[in-house]
Scaffold this motif. Sequence first.
Motif, mmCIF file in Angstrom:
data_model
loop_
_atom_site.group_PDB
_atom_site.id
_atom_site.type_symbol
_atom_site.label_atom_id
_atom_site.label_comp_id
_atom_site.label_asym_id
_atom_site.label_seq_id
_atom_site.Cartn_x
_atom_site.Cartn_y
_atom_site.Cartn_z
ATOM 1 N N UNK A 1 -29.137 -21.860 28.118
ATOM 2 C CA UNK A 1 -29.796 -22.338 29.325
ATOM 3 C C UNK A 1 -29.854 -23.846 29.478
ATOM 4 N N UNK A 2 -29.585 -24.602 28.403
ATOM 5 C CA UNK A 2 -29.660 -26.066 28.493
ATOM 6 C C UNK A 2 -28.581 -26.629 29.415
ATOM 7 N N UNK A 3 -27.357 -26.162 29.260
ATOM 8 C CA UNK A 3 -26.271 -26.650 30.116
ATOM 9 C C UNK A 3 -26.490 -26.224 31.555
ATOM 10 N N UNK A 4 -27.053 -25.029 31.783
ATOM 11 C CA UNK A 4 -27.374 -24.564 33.138
ATOM 12 C C UNK A 4 -28.350 -25.524 33.806
ATOM 13 N N UNK A 5 -29.366 -25.951 33.057
ATOM 14 C CA UNK A 5 -30.357 -26.885 33.588
ATOM 15 C C UNK A 5 -29.706 -28.199 33.997
ATOM 16 N N UNK A 6 -28.838 -28.732 33.135
ATOM 17 C CA UNK A 6 -28.156 -30.001 33.433
ATOM 18 C C UNK A 6 -27.212 -29.829 34.620
ATOM 19 N N UNK A 7 -26.452 -28.728 34.649
ATOM 20 C CA UNK A 7 -25.527 -28.483 35.760
ATOM 21 C C UNK A 7 -26.273 -28.385 37.084
ATOM 22 N N UNK A 8 -27.400 -27.701 37.092
ATOM 23 C CA UNK A 8 -28.194 -27.600 38.322
ATOM 24 C C UNK A 8 -28.769 -28.944 38.738
ATOM 25 N N UNK A 9 -29.139 -29.776 37.774
ATOM 26 C CA UNK A 9 -29.642 -31.113 38.086
ATOM 27 C C UNK A 9 -28.519 -31.954 38.720
ATOM 28 N N UNK A 10 -27.330 -31.884 38.142
ATOM 29 C CA UNK A 10 -26.186 -32.603 38.721
ATOM 30 C C UNK A 10 -25.907 -32.088 40.134
ATOM 31 N N UNK A 11 -25.965 -30.778 40.310
ATOM 32 C CA UNK A 11 -25.748 -30.177 41.629
ATOM 33 C C UNK A 11 -26.775 -30.685 42.644
ATOM 34 N N UNK A 12 -28.032 -30.771 42.212
ATOM 35 C CA UNK A 12 -29.079 -31.294 43.101
ATOM 36 C C UNK A 12 -28.798 -32.738 43.497
ATOM 37 N N UNK A 13 -28.226 -33.520 42.578
ATOM 38 C CA UNK A 13 -27.963 -34.936 42.843
ATOM 39 C C UNK A 13 -26.752 -35.165 43.730
ATOM 40 N N UNK A 14 -25.652 -34.428 43.478
ATOM 41 C CA UNK A 14 -24.410 -34.738 44.182
ATOM 42 C C UNK A 14 -23.925 -33.633 45.107
ATOM 43 N N UNK A 15 -24.521 -32.440 45.012
ATOM 44 C CA UNK A 15 -24.115 -31.352 45.897
ATOM 45 C C UNK A 15 -22.807 -30.716 45.463
ATOM 46 N N UNK A 16 -22.138 -30.088 46.405
ATOM 47 C CA UNK A 16 -20.881 -29.404 46.121
ATOM 48 C C UNK A 16 -21.111 -27.948 45.789
ATOM 49 N N UNK A 17 -20.090 -27.327 45.230
ATOM 50 C CA UNK A 17 -20.179 -25.932 44.812
ATOM 51 C C UNK A 17 -20.474 -25.880 43.323
ATOM 52 N N UNK A 18 -21.157 -24.826 42.889
ATOM 53 C CA UNK A 18 -21.495 -24.668 41.479
ATOM 54 C C UNK A 18 -21.174 -23.234 41.061
#
Length: 69
Positions: free
Chosen positions: A35-52
């Motif tokens: 779950x740690x990488x999921x948290x970071x990926x979602x944070x990046x997604x919140x910052x820059x958008x795009x598809x995840x």
Amino acid sequence: MATSCNSEEPAAIEPGGTISGDAGKTLIVYFSWGGNTRTVANHIHDLIGGDIVEVEMVVPYPDTYEEVT
């Protein structure tokens, strides 16, 4: 630093979060067992958008860290 590219020229996210170049479309692909990488990926997604997209195992890893290692 993270980078991406398209048919034109590469875009780069400089330390501190500044995006330079032609960013084009963004795709964030990640794998997260605990779950740690999921948290970071979602944070990046919140910052820059795009598809995840999360990569999922056909046969999942065991639930405990000791069994995985």
